[in-house]
Enzyme design. Structure first.
Site, short mmCIF file in Angstrom:
data_model
loop_
_atom_site.label_atom_id
_atom_site.label_comp_id
_atom_site.label_asym_id
_atom_site.label_seq_id
_atom_site.Cartn_x
_atom_site.Cartn_y
_atom_site.Cartn_z
N GLY A 197 107.31 49.28 20.30
CA GLY A 197 107.44 49.67 21.72
C GLY A 197 107.29 51.13 21.85
N GLU A 246 109.05 46.39 14.65
CA GLU A 246 107.73 45.75 14.78
C GLU A 246 106.51 47.00 15.49
OE1 GLU A 246 107.39 42.51 17.11
OE2 GLU A 246 108.48 41.32 15.62
N PRO A 247 106.65 48.01 14.79
CA PRO A 247 105.91 49.21 15.37
C PRO A 247 104.43 49.21 15.08
CG PRO A 247 106.62 49.85 13.37
CD PRO A 247 107.29 48.70 13.32
N GLY A 248 103.60 49.25 16.11
CA GLY A 248 102.25 49.47 16.12
C GLY A 248 101.59 50.75 16.25
N ARG A 249 101.74 51.22 17.79
CA ARG A 249 101.30 52.53 18.14
C ARG A 249 101.98 53.72 17.37
NH1 ARG A 249 99.55 52.96 23.23
NH2 ARG A 249 100.74 51.05 23.77
N ARG A 276 90.98 51.86 26.32
CA ARG A 276 92.38 52.12 27.00
C ARG A 276 92.21 52.86 28.28
NH1 ARG A 276 96.05 54.83 24.99
NH2 ARG A 276 97.54 53.23 25.69
N CYS A 329 76.95 50.56 31.61
CA CYS A 329 76.65 50.53 32.98
C CYS A 329 77.57 49.79 34.12
CB CYS A 329 75.25 49.70 33.45
SG CYS A 329 73.93 50.43 32.52
N GLU A 330 78.79 50.59 34.08
CA GLU A 330 79.95 50.15 34.90
C GLU A 330 80.80 51.62 35.36
OE1 GLU A 330 82.03 47.30 34.84
OE2 GLU A 330 81.15 45.92 33.29
N1 LLP Z 1 105.73 43.27 18.64
C1 LLP Z 1 105.16 42.40 19.66
C2 LLP Z 1 105.55 41.26 19.77
C3 LLP Z 1 104.18 43.18 20.50
O1 LLP Z 1 103.64 42.28 21.60
C4 LLP Z 1 103.38 44.31 20.52
C5 LLP Z 1 102.59 44.94 21.19
C6 LLP Z 1 104.13 45.14 19.36
C7 LLP Z 1 105.28 44.65 18.59
C8 LLP Z 1 103.69 46.42 19.01
O2 LLP Z 1 104.18 47.45 20.10
P1 LLP Z 1 103.90 48.70 19.99
O3 LLP Z 1 104.63 49.51 18.95
O4 LLP Z 1 102.38 49.21 19.29
O5 LLP Z 1 104.04 49.32 21.39
N2 LLP Z 1 96.75 47.38 24.26
C9 LLP Z 1 98.03 48.48 24.78
C10 LLP Z 1 99.03 47.88 24.03
C11 LLP Z 1 99.45 46.30 23.96
C12 LLP Z 1 101.03 46.03 23.17
C13 LLP Z 1 100.89 44.72 23.09
N3 LLP Z 1 102.17 44.33 22.17
C14 LLP Z 1 97.35 49.53 24.78
O6 LLP Z 1 96.61 49.94 24.21
O7 LLP Z 1 98.43 50.40 25.17
#
Ligand code: LLP
Length: 424
Positions: free
Chosen positions: A244, A279-282, A319, A349-350
Site C-alpha cells: 500500500g 506485501e509491496p507491489g507498486r 490506470r 473508440c471510447e
Molecule cells: N496485498 C494485498 C492483499 C493487495 O490486495 C494489494 C493490492 C497489495 C498487497 C499490493 O498493494 P500495493 O503495494 O501495490 O499498493 N490497480 C490499482 C491498485 C490495486 C491494488 C490492489 N491490491 C492501481 O493501479 O492503482
C-alpha cells in the site's frame, strides 16, 4: 528513484536507448529496469534487516498482481523476494519464476476450492483467510488432503486509505477481510481445527497511501488483536502488514521513505516477537517501468485544442481511465520550444481513452516517441486486446542488455486462440 535518464539528449532505460528499442520491437511497449527493481527491493530488505529485533526475519512478498511478468518475478526471485498471490495463476507464475513455495502467500477474497487445494498441494507458506465461510471451506479442503496449512486471518481494521476510492480496501464496507470484532472467535475456531494451523494476522488497507498515519493505525490494530489472542492462550507468530505505500507519480518529495515506513512498522511491532511480512507491489515496480509510445498525429482543432493521438490506448494502460491516475509523459527526445498544452489520447473508440487533459509538454510532432513514467505497476497486467489491438509487449533491460520478455502476438496468434465453431 528510477533508471530512465537522458544520455546525450535521448531517454535511455539504463544503458539502452529507447529509440533503438522502439525501432527493434515497435510501440507501444512496456520497458522495465532491472536496476530499479533491484534498488527498491534492496532498500526494503536493508530497512527490514536493520529492524530484525522488532520484525524478525521479515518476508518481503512482492504483490504479483502489480506486475506478473515472469522475468520481472525472476529478477526479484534471485534477490530472495517472496510473492503475494491471489490466484492459482499467480502462484504458478511465482513458482515458475523461481520463488520457493515457502515464500509464497496466498491471499484473495474469492479463492476457489480447487485453488485452495492447489495451494496446499504445492505447500505455500501461508493462506490468508478473508472470511468465516472461506475458513470453513478451507477446513473441508484441507481435511481431504491430510495437511494442516498455516493460515493468517486477514482483518479489516476499518481504516480505509488509498490514492483513490477505487483502490481503498480497509474500510468497514469493503469486501476484504474479517471485521475486527469477529476475528478472535474465528481465530479460536481455526485453532480448534486439526486441519488448519493459524499462525497470525494480516491486513491490507489500500493502495497508493501517501502518509504513514493510516498504516500505523492498522498496524496498531493488529498489535492489539495479537495481544488479545495471546491472552486467550492462542499462538500468534506472524503479522502480515500488507502493501500500500505510495510512490511519487507527481515527483513529490514529501512521501514517506521506505526507511521511515519500515521504522514505523518496527516501532509498532517492537516487543511483540512476531515475524513480519510486507506485501509491496507498486513500491517495487511502479517506477521500474515505462510505457513507450509513439505520437500518431497532432490533431489541432479550430478552437485551439490540441489532441496528441498516441499509439498507446487505455487497453494498454488502464490506470488513467480507471482511477483518473496521473502518469508523467516525457518525450524521448525533447524538442526545443515553449511548452504546449495537449490532450493526450489513445486511438480507442471510447471517450475514456484519454490519458490527460491540458497536459503541458515540450512541443510534440507526429512520429515522436514518448514515455509514460511510473507504469511498471498495474500497467501491463491490466492490459487487454480491446479494439483487437495486439496485447502490448514487454521488454526487460539490465545494464546494456535487453530482452523481449513478452512478445507482441501476431494477428494469426490472436486468431488461433479463437477456433471457429464447427458448425460455422
Ligand atoms: N496485498 C494485498 C492483499 C493487495 O490486495 C494489494 C493490492 C497489495 C498487497 C499490493 O498493494 P500495493 O503495494 O501495490 O499498493 N490497480 C490499482 C491498485 C490495486 C491494488 C490492489 N491490491 C492501481 O493501479 O492503482
Amino acid at each position: 528513484m528510477h533508471h530512465f535518464d537522458r544520455i546525450d539528449g535521448a531517454l535511455h532505460a539504463e544503458g539502452v536507448p529507447l529509440e533503438a528499442l522502439a525501432a527493434a520491437v515497435g510501440t507501444p511497449v512496456y520497458v522495465y529496469s532491472s536496476a530499479t527493481l533491484t534498488r527498491h527491493y534492496g532498500l526494503l530488505r536493508e530497512a527490514a534487516d536493520a529492524h530484525r529485533g522488532a520484525l524478525g526475519d521479515a518476508l518481503i512478498a512482492f504483490a504479483v498482481k502489480a506486475n506478473s511478468n515472469l522475468s520481472v518475478l525472476a529478477t526479484l526471485a534471485r534477490l530472495g523476494c517472496g510473492a503475494d498471490t491471489v490466484s492459482e495463476g499467480e502462484i504458478r507464475r511465482a513458482l515458475k519464476a523461481g520463488i520457493p513455495a515457502d515464500r509464497i502467500v496466498f491471499s484473495g477474497v474469492g479463492k476457489t476450492d480447487a485453488e485452495l487445494a492447489f495451494a496446499i498441494d504445492v505447500g505455500v507458506r501461508q493462506i490468508n483467510i478473508e472470511s468465516a465461510v472461506e475458513l470453513d471451506r478451507l477446513i473441508v479442503v484441507a481435511a481431504g488432503t491430510g495437511a494442516s496449512p498455516e493460515i493468517a486471518i486477514r482483518v479489516n481494521p476499518d481504516v480505509g486509505a488509498g490514492g483513490h476510492a477505487k483502490i481503498t480496501t480497509g474500510g468497514a464496507a469493503d469486501k476484504f477481510g474479517v471485521p475486527v470484532a469477529d476475528a478472535p472467535a474465528l481465530y479460536a475456531r481455526a485453532a480448534a481445527s486439526p486441519h488448519v494451523t493459524p499462525v497470525g494476522l494480516a491486513c491490507h488497507i489500500g493502495s497508493q497511501i501517501t502518509t504513514l498515519e493510516p498504516l500505523e493505525a492498522a498496524f496498531r490494530a493488529l498489535k492489539r488483536m495479537t495481544l488479545d489472542l495471546r491472552a486467550q492462550g492462542l499462538t500468534v507468530s506472524r503479522l502480515d502488514l500488507g502493501g500500500g505505500l505510495g510512490v511519487p507519480y507527481h515527483g513529490q518529495s514529501d512521501l514517506p521513505s521506505i526507511a521511515d515506513y519500515v521504522a514505523m512498522a518496527a516501532g509498532v511491532l517492537d516487543g511483540l516477537e512476531v515475524e513480519a511480512a510486507f506485501e509491496p507491489g507498486r513500491l517495487l515496480a511502479a517506477n521500474a517501468g515505462i510505457l513507450l509510445s509513439r505520437v500518431i498525429q497532432i490533431n489541432k482543432r479550430g478552437d485551439g485544442r490540441r489532441f496528441a493521438v498516441l499509439d498507446a490506448g487505455m487497453n494498454d494502460l488502464m490506470r488513467p481511465a480507471l482511477y483518473d491516475a496521473f502518469h508523467d509523459l516525457v518525450p524521448v527526445r525533447a524538442r526545443e520550444g515553449e511548452p504546449v498544452a495537449y490532450d493526450l489520447v489513445g486511438p480507442i473508440c471510447e471517450s475514456t481513452d484519454i490519458f490527460a487533459r491540458d497536459r503541458r509538454s515540450p512541443p510534440l510532432q507526429a512520429g515522436d516517441l514518448v514515455a509514460f513514467m511510473g507504469a511498471g505497476a498495474y500497467g501491463a497486467v491490466l492490459a487487454s486486446e480491446y479494439n483487437s489491438r495486439p496485447l502490448v509487449p514487454e521488454v526487460l533491460v539490465d545494464g546494456d542488455q535487453w530482452a523481449v520478455v513478452r512478445a507482441r502476438p501476431s494477428y494469426d496468434e490472436m486468431f488461433e486462440r479463437e477456433p471457429t465453431a464447427a458448425w460455422l
